[in-house]
Design a protein around this motif. Structure first.
Motif, mmCIF file in Angstrom:
data_model
loop_
_atom_site.group_PDB
_atom_site.id
_atom_site.type_symbol
_atom_site.label_atom_id
_atom_site.label_comp_id
_atom_site.label_asym_id
_atom_site.label_seq_id
_atom_site.Cartn_x
_atom_site.Cartn_y
_atom_site.Cartn_z
ATOM 1 N N ALA A 145 0.834 -1.200 0.000
ATOM 2 C CA ALA A 145 0.000 0.000 0.000
ATOM 3 C C ALA A 145 0.873 1.256 0.000
ATOM 4 O O ALA A 145 0.650 2.191 -0.782
ATOM 5 N N ALA A 146 1.873 1.268 0.884
ATOM 6 C CA ALA A 146 2.785 2.412 0.917
ATOM 7 C C ALA A 146 3.543 2.545 -0.403
ATOM 8 O O ALA A 146 3.754 3.649 -0.921
ATOM 9 N N GLY A 147 3.922 1.396 -0.956
ATOM 10 C CA GLY A 147 4.646 1.410 -2.224
ATOM 11 C C GLY A 147 3.821 1.904 -3.382
ATOM 12 O O GLY A 147 4.362 2.434 -4.370
ATOM 13 N N VAL A 173 9.737 -1.070 3.030
ATOM 14 C CA VAL A 173 9.121 -0.337 1.917
ATOM 15 C C VAL A 173 10.205 0.202 0.991
ATOM 16 O O VAL A 173 10.111 0.092 -0.240
ATOM 17 N N ARG A 174 11.251 0.765 1.582
ATOM 18 C CA ARG A 174 12.324 1.336 0.762
ATOM 19 C C ARG A 174 13.026 0.271 -0.072
ATOM 20 O O ARG A 174 13.385 0.530 -1.232
ATOM 21 N N PRO A 178 11.699 1.745 -3.722
ATOM 22 C CA PRO A 178 12.607 2.869 -3.427
ATOM 23 C C PRO A 178 11.936 4.224 -3.664
ATOM 24 O O PRO A 178 11.273 4.433 -4.682
ATOM 25 N N GLY A 179 12.090 5.105 -2.652
ATOM 26 C CA GLY A 179 11.537 6.444 -2.745
ATOM 27 C C GLY A 179 10.112 6.574 -2.224
ATOM 28 O O GLY A 179 9.593 7.692 -2.115
ATOM 29 N N MET A 180 9.466 5.456 -1.868
ATOM 30 C CA MET A 180 8.076 5.488 -1.408
ATOM 31 C C MET A 180 7.958 5.292 0.100
ATOM 32 O O MET A 180 6.850 5.247 0.635
ATOM 33 N N GLU A 181 9.091 5.187 0.786
ATOM 34 C CA GLU A 181 9.067 4.828 2.208
ATOM 35 C C GLU A 181 8.386 5.872 3.093
ATOM 36 O O GLU A 181 7.848 5.544 4.159
#
Length: 348
Positions: A145-147, A173-174, A178-181
């Motif tokens: 979801a975070a990604g 998540v990272r 990558p970049g969505m954490e």
């Protein structure tokens, strides 16, 4: 006659044991009322539960009155600073050093400012939970979801055990997105009741909790506002395996094992999962007489040899974990250094 002599023998043995215990109490530098301040203001949380179990055992062993006082982190450290004669001691868990590593206000390096003492228990139930009607049914759902760009709010108490698990999830998540954490966002709260309320009010998607405090909510029907589900227990698999088969409340050990690595994967890197045992230990004023700490070593060693305290701990879903002060200090410093590297790597 044999029965009479046998009865006399038992009576003499009992009298000898009682006399021995009285002599031990009389010789001990630990006497009278001992205030055990804890780094929690809750009398329903795991810190209070674990502290009460060991305080009761020490009271019985030493003939002193160990009284647990749930004053919270700042007040506990300040109380410890003021009293060096051993009449005030502290019990806390890994947050004592994690708060310092995270730079939280009020957290000095406990290994420098105080004397870190004996470990005595692990809470294998440090957990992350969601509402039972949540769309997130696993940690991987949260990561995905975070990604995908959704903001997932995680209720934690900053600077400690709550945050180390949150940081590990954010790192996961990272690694995968990558970049969505930053879509995994902290909701900073206080006690366990505050974190629970954040979920009840719909302010948090995920909360940090514990098996002891939250298992009751996982048995509620899904349409109950307070119903929760476990996502993840941070403890090592080998730690949870030491629990009683019946587990906690209405949740068996086998059921709880479903939420532990490797069944639940929160990757630290390409080769290993993140795990964390939440351990409880004593902390003393830096000027406390070493004889008092040595007497605590002896008392605790005898308590654990007798075996009753282990049974009591396991009934409350704690894992016995005694190390005398010199071994405990080195062990906890090594553990601190290990997680210091993790925290630093996750900050980059």
């Amino acid at each position: 006659m044999k029965k009479i002599l046998s009865g006399v023998g038992v009576a003499l043995c009992t009298l000898t044991m009682a006399t021995s215990m009285q002599a031990q109490a009389a010789d001990s530098p630990i006497k009278g009322n001992i205030r055990v301040v804890i780094g929690s203001s809750s009398t329903g949380g795991d810190t209070y539960q674990a502290s009460s179990i060991i305080a009761d055992a020490l009271s019985e062993k030493l003939g002193a009155n160990f009284k647990v006082d749930a004053v919270g982190v700042t007040a506990a450290f300040r109380a410890l600073e003021r009293v060096s004669n051993g009449s005030t001691i502290m019990v806390f868990h890994d947050q004592a050093y994690l708060g310092n590593l995270y730079g939280q206000k009020g957290y000095d390096d406990p290994f420098e400012k105080y004397t870190v003492g004996q470990t005595f228990a692990i809470n294998p139930g440090n957990a992350y939970l969601v509402a039972k009607n949540s769309p997130y049914k696993s940690v991987q759902d949260v990561i995905d979801a975070a990604g995908s760009g959704k903001t997932v709010r995680v209720a934690i108490q900053p600077g400690g055990v709550s945050e180390i698990g949150y940081t590990a999830m954010k790192n996961a998540v990272r690694l995968q997105y990558p970049g969505m954490e930053d879509n995994l966002a902290p909701l900073n709260t206080g006690s366990q009741s505050d974190k629970n309320q954040a979920m009840f009010d719909g302010l948090a998607d995920v909360i940090n909790g514990s098996v002891q405090a939250n298992e009751q909510y996982t048995r509620l029907p899904a349409d109950d506002q307070k119903a929760m589900s476990f996502l993840w227990l941070t403890a090592r698999e080998g730690t949870v395996k030491q629990a009683n088969p019946e587990g906690m409340g209405g949740t068996s050990r086998d059921d709880l094992m479903k939420f532990v690595a490797p069944m639940v994967s929160v990757p630290m890197d390409e080769s290993k999962n993140f795990t964390f045992d939440k351990e409880f230990f004593f902390i003393y004023n830096k000027e406390t007489d070493p004889k008092i700490i040595a007497a605590m070593d002896v008392a605790l060693e005898e308590i654990f040899k007798e075996g009753k305290v282990q049974e009591t701990m396991k009934k409350s879903f704690f894992i016995p974990d005694f190390l005398p002060s010199n071994e405990s200090q080195q062990y906890l410093m090594n553990k601190r250094d290990q997680y210091a590297k993790i925290i630093e790597s996750l900050k980059k």
